[in-house]
Design an enzyme around this catalytic site. Structure first.
Site, PDB file in Angstrom:
ATOM      1  N   ASP A 327       0.859  -1.164   0.000  1.00 44.80           N
ATOM      2  CA  ASP A 327       0.000   0.000   0.000  1.00 44.80           C
ATOM      3  C   ASP A 327       0.906   1.228   0.000  1.00 44.80           C
ATOM      4  O   ASP A 327       2.129   1.087  -0.056  1.00 44.80           O
ATOM      5  CB  ASP A 327      -0.950  -0.019   1.211  1.00 44.80           C
ATOM      6  CG  ASP A 327      -0.205   0.003   2.541  1.00 44.80           C
ATOM      7  OD1 ASP A 327       1.019   0.207   2.540  1.00 44.80           O
ATOM      8  OD2 ASP A 327      -0.844  -0.197   3.579  1.00 44.80           O
ATOM      9  N   ASP A 590      -1.030  -3.382   6.650  1.00 45.92           N
ATOM     10  CA  ASP A 590      -1.195  -3.323   8.098  1.00 45.92           C
ATOM     11  C   ASP A 590      -2.645  -3.280   8.560  1.00 45.92           C
ATOM     12  O   ASP A 590      -2.905  -3.117   9.741  1.00 45.92           O
ATOM     13  CB  ASP A 590      -0.453  -2.107   8.664  1.00 45.92           C
ATOM     14  CG  ASP A 590      -0.973  -0.787   8.105  1.00 45.92           C
ATOM     15  OD1 ASP A 590      -1.905  -0.818   7.280  1.00 45.92           O
ATOM     16  OD2 ASP A 590      -0.446   0.273   8.490  1.00 45.92           O
TER      17      ASP A 590
END
Length: 878
Positions: A327, A590
């Site tokens: 990301d 995450d």
């Protein structure tokens, strides 16, 4: 406090009345519960003692045959030979056991440092404890993003939604309440008053009373299927094929030697012992230890860089990785998101937009994203508003709705992805909210263009909308999200992270391409790539991916750099498509939404601030969200692979050559070329010299590109160096018989010294692709190798040498030995250069792409329990 009844895990315990909330267990009660119920774990808690683990290594078939042979020797009167064989076996097994035990202990300490924790009430105060110390009777406090540590009753809940798809298969989050159930609610899906181990908290908060832990939980009933042996990686498959190849060669040589000795009517027991010792000499029994110690050493080195390896095998995967999917928030950007502007439909700054967005973030109970934190950083007076209900964020809707009451009005306020929110609206505000206008196609196009203009500036954009509802409207659901009024856009800035561009360039130079997999728009991601000088080869959006079949996606992923507006299921498809093309894929994420991709990647990476489910599923946890540290991890993985390959190359060159020579010599010599005990001693000393390989240095050239295990190259290497070694042994035999006129004892002594010296010293040639004198070996490897050669040369002159039936060779032999060593090492260097120039296999990845796709990573089955349909588990940590 009464202890919960947990003796029959199959009954509907949730039908029991929840106990009163009396503040949880006291420390003394917790200790007593630990004695009664054991640790809260699905893993087997019964660890074998070190003695049992040691003797378990004697189950190796070759070891058992040797021990049986030594027993036969003792019975027939050859007690000395029997004792020597037992001593050699014990030394070999002890060396392997000590090294691997140390490696395992170090790895366990590292894994424990990132173990999950739970917040419980002990003695009336909230404390954080390891999940495996949660006991029946504990009060656990849960909030969005937490992994539920045990089964229990809900005592209090506020907008508490849970993803329990791992157990029930339900795709969408389930709301939980503190309530009583009818007696007919006997199925787990009906238990809306209970939570279950392994589920993930999607939104809200709750206080639960633990009823069952460990194997007594609903998850414990299916724990065996969750802990099934995982499918192997390409590296593990290659190691297995290598073992089978060695086994086949060993069986052929053993059968050949037995047949020859029986044909020549030599003593059957001596022939049998010789054949078995030959098999032991050819077997790379130290390979598991070398792999384990090398990986453990790599994990310890990474821990010094604040990188914790939960699963040792992932280090090799990290080194072989050629594609990293990540990301962007917090990885490529600073994750210090700030609100840049709030604009209405006219493009004017409008504080009303900030108020509506702030209200939504203030009262939502789900896991707050960095965008929420940026909105809440602007203090506003919300005391006039109270929350009635909410519809939590999920990745199908990509928005969150909050139902609010101001006394004189009740509003539903929606905040989310611009396209999704705009599609709900049929009107928009004008004149700073004082007038409403129809949202027709023309107005919609203008608003979309305005949103795209913000995104081209690199701003992340949320759309804000609202609608007024009747005063008695007390519950919000998805059906309320219609006929909305568009208020405006909230735009946020997240600057690129300092050093991210340099780290990406370093990864590219090391053969790792980076692909961005993000929930943001393609315009925002492309702007970031421009700032970081990331070349963009192609862009795919989630909408385009959803319209593709698997074959089309497989064809597109290789030439695509940006994947934007993707949901968790699409992230997972991207990872699987890249793996199907033969890439070794890492994924860095995450959030709860990253769990499927983390599980499917060859190596899953996260940070210590990640949500519980991400940290549990990931293979590697980085204490610093820094790509430069990740690059160090890649290099460390390649170091481990390089050192493992050194041992494999040694096992397929010198060992094979020496054993082939022994098998051949048994045909032409009237006596055994080496006694079984001498072969075992040779093997033990050789293992001692190679035990330091994990501590060796690795050339910079071996760190530049990803490498995978190539069996075709290994076979070629084995035959090239095996034939060279055997040819040189034949020259040694001629020298001993024709020049030195050696008898049985001198022949065995001289060949023992020559064979051990050559196969140990050749490590200095094999350990590097370049010139041996230009690549300095590790001091431990150099010391161990030279010490073993010294022992081999001095042993015949000692009392221990006489025990092994050695006799001191004449001085002239040492002159010949020196000449042979120089000649052999020179020829080995020439053979090595020829091999690397003409016989090496294809570059990294090509072997996969022309064959079957690689299997799923072995870490994936072990990393369950993760939500089976975590793709729909909401989190907005992009």
């Amino acid at each position: 406090m009464a202890s919960p009844n947990i003796d029959s895990p199959h009954d509907a315990w949730w039908l029991e009345t929840a106990p009163e909330d009396r503040g949880g267990l006291s420390p003394m009660q917790a200790q007593e519960a630990l004695k009664n119920y054991g640790l809260n774990s699905l893993e087997s808690l019964e660890r074998s003692s070190m003695l049992v683990q040691f003797f378990a290594r004697l189950r190796n078939p070759l070891i058992l045959v040797l021990l049986a042979a030594s027993a036969v020797s003792a019975v027939t009167g050859d007690v000395t030979n029997a004792a020597i064989i037992v001593l050699m076996v014990v030394l070999s097994v002890t060396l392997d056991f000590i090294q691997e035990h140390r490696a395992s202990s170090a790895a366990q300490r590292l894994r424990a440092s990132v173990a999950l924790h739970a917040t419980v009430v002990r003695g009336g105060a909230s404390v954080e404890i390891p999940v495996d110390e949660v006991m029946p009777g504990d009060i656990v406090l849960l909030c969005a993003g937490d992994r539920i540590p045990a089964d229990g009753h809900v005592l209090r809940a506020r907008d508490f939604f849970v993803n329990q798809s791992l157990l029930t298969g339900e795709s969408y989050p389930v709301e939980k309440h503190a309530c009583a159930l009818p007696v007919t609610a006997t199925e787990l899906q009906d238990a809306v008053n209970a939570v279950f181990m392994g589920s993930t908290v999607v939104s809200g908060s709750a206080r639960i009373h633990v009823a069952r832990t460990g194997m007594r939980t609903a998850l414990g009933e299916v724990a065996h299927s969750l802990q099934a042996e995982p499918p192997p990686t390409a590296f593990e498959l290659g190691m297995h094929r290598f073992g089978l190849m060695i086994l086949r060669i060993t069986l052929l040589l053993v059968l050949f030697v037995l047949m020859v000795n029986v044909l020549f009517q030599r003593p059957l027991l001596d022939s049998f012992l010789f054949a078995v010792a030959l098999a032991v000499g050819l077997t790379p029994e130290l390979l598991p230890m070398v792999v384990s110690v090398t990986l453990s050493r790599g994990a310890i080195r990474l821990s010094a860089r604040r990188v914790i390896v939960k699963r040792l095998a992932s280090i090799q995967n990290l080194g072989a990785m050629d594609v990293l999917c990540t990301d962007k928030t917090g990885t490529l950007t600073e994750a210090r998101i700030s609100l840049a502007e709030c604009t209405d439909a006219d493009g004017s700054d409008n504080p009303r937009i900030l108020m509506l967005a702030h209200l939504n973030s203030r009262f939502e109970s789900g896991l707050r994203s960095p965008l929420d934190e940026a909105l809440l950083a602007h203090p506003l007076d919300t005391s006039a508003w109270t929350k009635v209900d909410e519809v939590p964020f999920d990745f199908e809707r990509r928005r969150v709705s909050v139902l609010l009451d101001r006394g004189d009005a009740r509003w539903l306020v929606v905040k989310g992805a611009p396209d999704d929110v705009l599609s709900l609206c049929d009107r928009f505000e004008q004149d700073e909210g004082r007038a409403l206008a129809p949202l027709d196609a023309t107005a919609m196009a203008v608003l979309r263009d305005r949103c795209h203009a913000l995104e081209r500036r690199g701003l992340r954009v949320l759309a804000v909308a609202w609608r007024e509802v009747p005063g008695d409207h007390g519950h919000a659901d998805v059906s309320d999200e219609s006929a909305m009024v568009f208020a405006g856009f909230a735009a946020f800035i997240d600057p690129p992270k300092a050093g991210a561009g340099e780290a990406l360039a370093a990864l590219a130079r090391s053969g790792v391409s980076v692909k961005i997999v993000s929930g943001d728009s393609d315009l925002v991601a492309q702007h970031l790539c421009t700032l970081l000088r990331i070349p963009v080869a192609g862009v795919l959006t989630g909408r385009e991916i959803s319209a593709m079949d698997e074959a089309t996606l497989h064809a597109r992923v290789g030439r695509t750099t940006l994947f934007c507006r993707v949901n968790p299921a699409q992230k997972n498809r991207i990872i699987l498509a890249l793996r199907a093309r033969g890439h070794v894929v890492g994924y860095l994420g995450d959030g709860v939404n990253d769990a499927p991709a983390l599980r499917s990647a060859d190596v899953g990476l996260t940070v210590d601030s990640a949500v519980d489910v991400a940290r549990e599923v990931a293979d590697i946890v980085m204490l610093d969200h820094d790509l430069a540290v990740l690059h160090e991890g890649v290099l460390e993985g390649r170091r481990t692979f390089g050192n493992v390959m050194k041992y494999i190359m040694m096992g397929t060159s010198s060992n094979f050559g020496n054993m082939l020579s022994m098998a051949g010599a048994s045909v032409f010599l009237p006596f055994l070329p080496m006694l079984p005990a001498q072969i075992l001693l040779n093997n033990v000393l050789y293992d001692l010299s190679q035990a330091a390989i994990p501590l060796d240095r690795v050339d910079a050239g071996d760190l530049r590109r990803p490498r995978t295990l190539d069996m075709r190259s290994i076979r070629r290497y084995m035959w090239l160096f095996g034939v060279l070694s055997s040819a040189f042994d034949a020259l040694t035999f001629w020298l001993l018989l024709q020049i030195l006129h050696a008898g049985e004892a001198l022949f065995r002594t001289a060949w023992f010294m020559e064979s051990l010296a050559t196969q140990v010293l050749v490590i200095f040639v094999i350990r590097t692709r370049g010139r041996p004198w230009a690549s300095r070996p590790g001091s431990a490897l150099a010391a161990a190798s030279l010490a073993v050669v010294a022992v081999a040369l001095l042993l015949p002159f000692t009392a221990a040498g006489r025990l092994f039936h050695f006799e001191p060779p004449p001085v002239a032999f040492f002159g010949w030995l020196a000449a042979m060593l120089v000649t052999y090492l020179t020829l080995a260097e020439m053979a090595k250069r020829f091999f690397h120039a003409h016989l090496t296999g294809p570059p990294h990845g090509l072997a996969h792409r022309h064959g079957k796709p690689p299997p799923p990573s072995p870490s994936k089955a072990r990393k369950q329990p993760a939500p089976a349909d975590a793709a729909r588990a909401p989190s907005r940590n992009d």
